[in-house]
Structures are given as structure tokens and as C-alpha cells.
Design an enzyme around this catalytic site. Structure first.
Site, mmCIF file in Angstrom:
data_model
loop_
_atom_site.group_PDB
_atom_site.id
_atom_site.type_symbol
_atom_site.label_atom_id
_atom_site.label_comp_id
_atom_site.label_asym_id
_atom_site.label_seq_id
_atom_site.Cartn_x
_atom_site.Cartn_y
_atom_site.Cartn_z
ATOM 1 N N TYR A 119 30.081 39.096 28.909
ATOM 2 C CA TYR A 119 31.438 39.137 29.479
ATOM 3 C C TYR A 119 32.319 38.047 28.866
ATOM 4 O O TYR A 119 33.462 38.288 28.474
ATOM 5 C CB TYR A 119 31.318 38.965 30.994
ATOM 6 C CG TYR A 119 32.609 39.041 31.761
ATOM 7 C CD1 TYR A 119 33.227 40.261 32.020
ATOM 8 C CD2 TYR A 119 33.210 37.881 32.262
ATOM 9 C CE1 TYR A 119 34.402 40.333 32.746
ATOM 10 C CE2 TYR A 119 34.386 37.946 32.997
ATOM 11 C CZ TYR A 119 34.980 39.177 33.238
ATOM 12 O OH TYR A 119 36.148 39.228 33.950
ATOM 13 N N LYS A 176 35.730 38.495 26.654
ATOM 14 C CA LYS A 176 37.019 37.955 27.094
ATOM 15 C C LYS A 176 37.562 36.928 26.101
ATOM 16 O O LYS A 176 38.777 36.811 25.921
ATOM 17 C CB LYS A 176 36.887 37.356 28.499
ATOM 18 C CG LYS A 176 36.590 38.401 29.576
ATOM 19 C CD LYS A 176 37.704 39.444 29.683
ATOM 20 C CE LYS A 176 37.527 40.405 30.836
ATOM 21 N NZ LYS A 176 38.616 41.381 30.933
HETATM 22 P P1 NAP Z 1 37.400 46.023 39.583
HETATM 23 O O1 NAP Z 1 37.879 45.894 40.971
HETATM 24 O O2 NAP Z 1 35.960 46.245 39.325
HETATM 25 O O3 NAP Z 1 38.263 47.195 38.869
HETATM 26 C C1 NAP Z 1 38.004 47.532 37.533
HETATM 27 C C2 NAP Z 1 38.946 48.636 37.106
HETATM 28 O O4 NAP Z 1 38.631 48.985 35.733
HETATM 29 C C3 NAP Z 1 38.799 49.894 37.929
HETATM 30 O O5 NAP Z 1 40.061 50.471 38.125
HETATM 31 C C4 NAP Z 1 37.948 50.801 37.028
HETATM 32 O O6 NAP Z 1 38.244 52.159 37.242
HETATM 33 C C5 NAP Z 1 38.422 50.397 35.652
HETATM 34 N N1 NAP Z 1 37.474 50.712 34.597
HETATM 35 C C6 NAP Z 1 36.202 50.259 34.446
HETATM 36 N N2 NAP Z 1 35.655 50.766 33.343
HETATM 37 C C7 NAP Z 1 36.588 51.564 32.770
HETATM 38 C C8 NAP Z 1 36.615 52.360 31.596
HETATM 39 N N3 NAP Z 1 35.566 52.442 30.780
HETATM 40 N N4 NAP Z 1 37.759 53.032 31.289
HETATM 41 C C9 NAP Z 1 38.835 52.964 32.107
HETATM 42 N N5 NAP Z 1 38.858 52.230 33.245
HETATM 43 C C10 NAP Z 1 37.743 51.544 33.563
HETATM 44 O O7 NAP Z 1 37.766 44.735 38.713
HETATM 45 P P2 NAP Z 1 38.927 43.632 38.884
HETATM 46 O O8 NAP Z 1 38.321 42.449 39.505
HETATM 47 O O9 NAP Z 1 40.143 44.247 39.444
HETATM 48 O O10 NAP Z 1 39.149 43.273 37.339
HETATM 49 C C11 NAP Z 1 40.268 43.732 36.586
HETATM 50 C C12 NAP Z 1 40.320 42.939 35.285
HETATM 51 O O11 NAP Z 1 40.470 41.555 35.591
HETATM 52 C C13 NAP Z 1 39.038 43.059 34.446
HETATM 53 O O12 NAP Z 1 39.382 43.072 33.073
HETATM 54 C C14 NAP Z 1 38.300 41.786 34.783
HETATM 55 O O13 NAP Z 1 37.421 41.408 33.759
HETATM 56 C C15 NAP Z 1 39.447 40.817 34.939
HETATM 57 N N6 NAP Z 1 39.140 39.623 35.724
HETATM 58 C C16 NAP Z 1 38.749 39.723 37.022
HETATM 59 C C17 NAP Z 1 38.466 38.549 37.737
HETATM 60 C C18 NAP Z 1 38.041 38.564 39.188
HETATM 61 O O14 NAP Z 1 37.690 37.489 39.692
HETATM 62 N N7 NAP Z 1 38.060 39.685 39.872
HETATM 63 C C19 NAP Z 1 38.569 37.313 37.106
HETATM 64 C C20 NAP Z 1 38.959 37.257 35.770
HETATM 65 C C21 NAP Z 1 39.256 38.424 35.095
HETATM 66 P P3 NAP Z 1 37.112 53.203 37.735
HETATM 67 O O15 NAP Z 1 36.529 52.634 38.987
HETATM 68 O O16 NAP Z 1 37.831 54.474 37.919
HETATM 69 O O17 NAP Z 1 36.122 53.243 36.607
#
Ligand code: NAP
Length: 247
Positions: free
Chosen positions: A155, A159
Site C-alpha cells: 500500500y 501511494k
Molecule cells: P473504502 O471505504 O474502502 O472505499 C473504497 C472505494 O474504492 C469504494 O467506493 C470502492 O468501490 C472503490 N474501489 C475499490 N476497488 C476498486 C476498483 N478496482 N475499481 C473501482 N473502484 C474501486 O476506502 P476509503 O477509506 O474511502 O478510501 C478512499 C481512498 O482514500 C483510497 O485511495 C485510500 O487508499 C485513501 N486513504 C484512505 C485513508 C483512510 O484512513 N480511510 C487514509 C489515507 C488514504 P466498490 O466497493 O464498489 O468496489
């Protein structure tokens, strides 16, 4: 060609992507909501909430990790709407484990979705932005891409890759009136972090000076600024939003 603002958010069905879509939804905007779970309920809920805010919306079901599938779906969008004004590359996944236990498949999948997915979507859309001599791209990276994290080598590498990609494309596109930036969230409450044990969560919270996790809406606010006219002079930057976890 429509004079609406055409906005594509990947991974818009849940979490940070949904919050971004809702924050950008307003009359005169078209929200293109990508996701990849065959179960459509979460994406449909985002669409309903987008429409309740007076925006138009459309669900785009495709896997950002697949080059040809992404190209094909983006071509359809460009035929229908003429252009994309704003691209938010947000879709992302984790497959956490220590390096010594990491399966090749866990490495490949995370790199394919988190890094190649950003390449696929950006390349597919950039040509139309270049033609229009305007556009805003925001890539969602992570604090982990800057500081690393045990158990997240795949990961963190993906990133960190997004950060290098963002700066390179910012340099290539700047002359065409296109801004490309990255947003690096810290610990945000979504389904992605809900899987962590209470012990890991408490460990994280101890290292956050502001003493709490972040909300998806707080990340969305920053993205809204970066795709607005107020940020015209900002490009190639990584903006951290993490309660002080990394300074
Ligand atoms: P999340 O709740 O798990 O949501 C992930 C989203 O990505 C869902 O809408 C999912 O849609 C979609 N997705 C996954 N695989 C996909 C694919 N192959 N093609 C198209 N869509 C796909 O995650 P989140 O926490 O909101 O994270 C969103 C972003 O922020 C990510 O890039 C993550 O790395 C980043 N981020 C998150 C955090 C945190 O603490 N949460 C911190 C730093 C960065 P489906 O369910 O329909 O597949």
C-alpha cells in the site's frame, strides 16, 4: 457541448469518495460515480444523495485497474458529455500483511488498483483536458506513502508511486492549464479503517496530535478547494490532512 461541470470520482460508492461526490454535487454539476462492487446498493445511495443536492449523476461500473475497460468507459463518457472537467482518483484498496508473509497476488492487486488505476484513469481523460486547455486532477494518496507503515509495504509503495506520478503529470500538464495535486489523508473513519483492531486504532490515535481520527467530509472539503478556481496557482503539491500525525 453541455456547460455543466463534468466531475468523475473513482471509488465513489463509499467512504471518502462518496463524501467527495456529495461535497461537489450542486446544480450545474454532473457527478460520474465510479465503483466496482457488483452489489450496486452503495453506489445507488451515493447517486440518490447527489441528485438530492440538485446535481445530475450517473453510476459508472468499471475496474480502474483494467486499462482497456477504463479506456472504453471513458470514451463513452466523452461521447456523451464531451469532456471531463474534474477527475478525482480516489479508488483504493488495502491487503495488509508483513512483507515476509505478503503473497505476490497481494502486492500485484494493490499496485494495480491504487497506482495503475490512477494511470489508467488519468491517461484516458487527460487528452480531453489538454484539448480544452483546462482541468483539475486530484489524486488521493496517503500519509503512509510519505512515512511508510509496517504491514503496508504494498500500500505504501502504491501511494508513494501516486505522489511521483502526480508531480510528473503536473509538470507535463501545467502549460495546458491543468492542475494536478495529491491529497494525503491520515487516519480517516471509513470501512477501510473499520477493519483495524481496537488496539491498532488506539495506537494510531496516540500518534495524532489532534487526538482523533478524521472524517471523510474533512477530506472532501480539501478536495473541493483543490478543484475550485481559488486554487489556480497550486499544482504538483501533496497536501496532508492528518491531525498532525505527520508534519
Ligand atoms: P473504502 O471505504 O474502502 O472505499 C473504497 C472505494 O474504492 C469504494 O467506493 C470502492 O468501490 C472503490 N474501489 C475499490 N476497488 C476498486 C476498483 N478496482 N475499481 C473501482 N473502484 C474501486 O476506502 P476509503 O477509506 O474511502 O478510501 C478512499 C481512498 O482514500 C483510497 O485511495 C485510500 O487508499 C485513501 N486513504 C484512505 C485513508 C483512510 O484512513 N480511510 C487514509 C489515507 C488514504 P466498490 O466497493 O464498489 O468496489
Amino acid at each position: 457541448m453541455t456547460d455543466e461541470k463534468i466531475i468523475l470520482v473513482t471509488g465513489a460508492s463509499r467512504g471518502i469518495g462518496r463524501a467527495i461526490a456529495l461535497r461537489l454535487a450542486r446544480p450545474g454539476a454532473v457527478l460520474l460515480l465510479n465503483h466496482y462492487d457488483p452489489e450496486p446498493a452503495a453506489a445507488e445511495q451515493t447517486l440518490e444523495e447527489v441528485q438530492a443536492r440538485g446535481a445530475n449523476g450517473k453510476i459508472l461500473y468499471f475496474n480502474v485497474a483494467e486499462f482497456q475497460e477504463t479506456q472504453a468507459r471513458v470514451e463513452e463518457i466523452l461521447k456523451e458529455f464531451g469532456r471531463v472537467d474534474v477527475l478525482v482518483n480516489n479508488a483504493g484498496i488495502t491487503r495488509d500483511t508483513l512483507l515476509m508473509r505478503m503473497k505476490e497476488a497481494d502486492w500485484d492487486l494493490v499496485l494495480q488498483v491504487n497506482l495503475k488505476g490512477v494511470f489508467n484513469c488519468t491517461q484516458a481523460i487527460l487528452r480531453s483536458m489538454i484539448k480544452n486547455r483546462s482541468g483539475k486532477i486530484v489524486n488521493i494518496t496517503s500519509v503512509v506513502g510519505a512515512i511508510g507503515n509496517a504491514g503496508q509495504a504494498n500500500y505504501a509503495a502504491s501511494k508513494a508511486g501516486v505522489i511521483g506520478f502526480t508531480k510528473s503529470v503536473a509538470k507535463e500538464a501545467a502549460g495546458r492549464g491543468i492542475n494536478v495535486n495529491a491529497v494525503a489523508p491520515g487516519f480517516i473513519d471509513t470501512e477501510m479503517t473499520a477493519v483495524l483492531s481496537e488496539a491498532v486504532r488506539q495506537e494510531f490515535l496516540k500518534s495524532i496530535p489532534l487526538g482523533r481520527s478524521g472524517r471523510p467530509e474533512e477530506v472532501a472539503e480539501l478536495v473541493a478547494f483543490l478543484v475550485s478556481e481559488a486554487s489556480e496557482y497550486i499544482t504538483g503539491q501533496v497536501i496532508h490532512i492528518n491531525g498532525g500525525l505527520y508534519m
